[in-house]
Design a protein around this motif. Sequence first.
Motif, PDB file in Angstrom:
ATOM      1  N   ASP A  24       0.827  -1.202   0.000  1.00 16.49           N
ATOM      2  CA  ASP A  24       0.000   0.000   0.000  1.00 16.49           C
ATOM      3  C   ASP A  24       0.867   1.261   0.000  1.00 16.49           C
ATOM      4  O   ASP A  24       0.405   2.345   0.305  1.00 16.49           O
ATOM      5  N   SER A  25       2.134   1.076  -0.360  1.00 22.04           N
ATOM      6  CA  SER A  25       3.068   2.199  -0.467  1.00 22.04           C
ATOM      7  C   SER A  25       3.798   2.104  -1.808  1.00 22.04           C
ATOM      8  O   SER A  25       3.691   1.096  -2.510  1.00 22.04           O
ATOM      9  N   ALA A  26       4.534   3.148  -2.139  1.00 25.96           N
ATOM     10  CA  ALA A  26       5.221   3.225  -3.430  1.00 25.96           C
ATOM     11  C   ALA A  26       6.111   2.004  -3.665  1.00 25.96           C
ATOM     12  O   ALA A  26       6.758   1.499  -2.741  1.00 25.96           O
ATOM     13  N   LEU A  27       6.139   1.540  -4.907  1.00 28.58           N
ATOM     14  CA  LEU A  27       6.964   0.402  -5.286  1.00 28.58           C
ATOM     15  C   LEU A  27       8.362   0.876  -5.682  1.00 28.58           C
ATOM     16  O   LEU A  27       8.538   2.006  -6.130  1.00 28.58           O
ATOM     17  N   SER A  28       9.343  -0.007  -5.536  1.00 31.84           N
ATOM     18  CA  SER A  28      10.727   0.326  -5.831  1.00 31.84           C
ATOM     19  C   SER A  28      11.294  -0.576  -6.922  1.00 31.84           C
ATOM     20  O   SER A  28      11.365  -1.798  -6.750  1.00 31.84           O
ATOM     21  N   LEU A  63      -7.495   6.690  -9.812  1.00 31.50           N
ATOM     22  CA  LEU A  63      -7.443   5.245  -9.960  1.00 31.50           C
ATOM     23  C   LEU A  63      -7.101   4.634  -8.616  1.00 31.50           C
ATOM     24  O   LEU A  63      -6.272   5.167  -7.874  1.00 31.50           O
ATOM     25  N   GLY A  64      -7.750   3.541  -8.313  1.00 34.03           N
ATOM     26  CA  GLY A  64      -7.447   2.828  -7.086  1.00 34.03           C
ATOM     27  C   GLY A  64      -7.438   1.332  -7.337  1.00 34.03           C
ATOM     28  O   GLY A  64      -8.203   0.833  -8.164  1.00 34.03           O
ATOM     29  N   TYR A  65      -6.556   0.634  -6.647  1.00 38.58           N
ATOM     30  CA  TYR A  65      -6.509  -0.824  -6.715  1.00 38.58           C
ATOM     31  C   TYR A  65      -6.920  -1.391  -5.373  1.00 38.58           C
ATOM     32  O   TYR A  65      -6.543  -0.870  -4.323  1.00 38.58           O
ATOM     33  N   SER A  66      -7.679  -2.473  -5.418  1.00 35.86           N
ATOM     34  CA  SER A  66      -8.000  -3.228  -4.214  1.00 35.86           C
ATOM     35  C   SER A  66      -7.811  -4.699  -4.539  1.00 35.86           C
ATOM     36  O   SER A  66      -7.726  -5.083  -5.709  1.00 35.86           O
ATOM     37  N   CYS A  67      -7.724  -5.515  -3.496  1.00 33.93           N
ATOM     38  CA  CYS A  67      -7.476  -6.933  -3.745  1.00 33.93           C
ATOM     39  C   CYS A  67      -8.191  -7.804  -2.731  1.00 33.93           C
ATOM     40  O   CYS A  67      -8.552  -7.348  -1.651  1.00 33.93           O
ATOM     41  N   GLY A  98      -4.477   0.594  -3.224  1.00 31.34           N
ATOM     42  CA  GLY A  98      -4.771   1.931  -2.711  1.00 31.34           C
ATOM     43  C   GLY A  98      -4.925   2.909  -3.853  1.00 31.34           C
ATOM     44  O   GLY A  98      -5.028   2.529  -5.023  1.00 31.34           O
ATOM     45  N   ASP A  99      -4.950   4.190  -3.499  1.00 30.80           N
ATOM     46  CA  ASP A  99      -5.124   5.248  -4.490  1.00 30.80           C
ATOM     47  C   ASP A  99      -3.788   5.595  -5.134  1.00 30.80           C
ATOM     48  O   ASP A  99      -2.798   5.808  -4.432  1.00 30.80           O
TER      49      ASP A  99
END
Length: 153
Positions: A24-28, A63-67, A98-99
């Motif tokens: 739910d945080s930025a990807l690296s 845009l938001g992702y949920s799972c 998340g958003d």
Amino acid sequence: MATTNDHPGEQAAQDPIKLIGIRDSALSLDEVFRAVGDDAAGGTALFVGTVRNHDGGADVEQLGYSCHPSAEAEMRRVAEKVAAEFPVRALAAVHRVGDLRVGDLAVVVAVSCPHRGEAFEACRKLIDDLKHEVPIWKHQKFSDGTEEWVGAC
């Protein structure tokens, strides 16, 4: 004298899945790339999915992702399937929930194999299967006020 295919580096690693995660945080990119480093890998393929500013001819504003709670386990199952099909030395996959904003990283996958062709093929199968089999949903809001749910990565 052993042939090239008899060398252990030409085979899949014992435990090639190095990183699987829903975040739910930025990807690296660096984290994923480091995770698939392997001295026996001659090829590493990396795919980065980003949030674009349009879809289906409409401007995307949000845009938001949920799972589903099973999403990470399903990612692992897909990764194991890819690792069984290709001589994977190392594999990593992370997806954001998340958003998100336009330009944000939504998914990053990487695969390292003894040769580049195998790495490209395995990486493509990994992202395609994740998109089709992992229960992650995208909710898009468009500039014209309409919304859309998409049942894929």
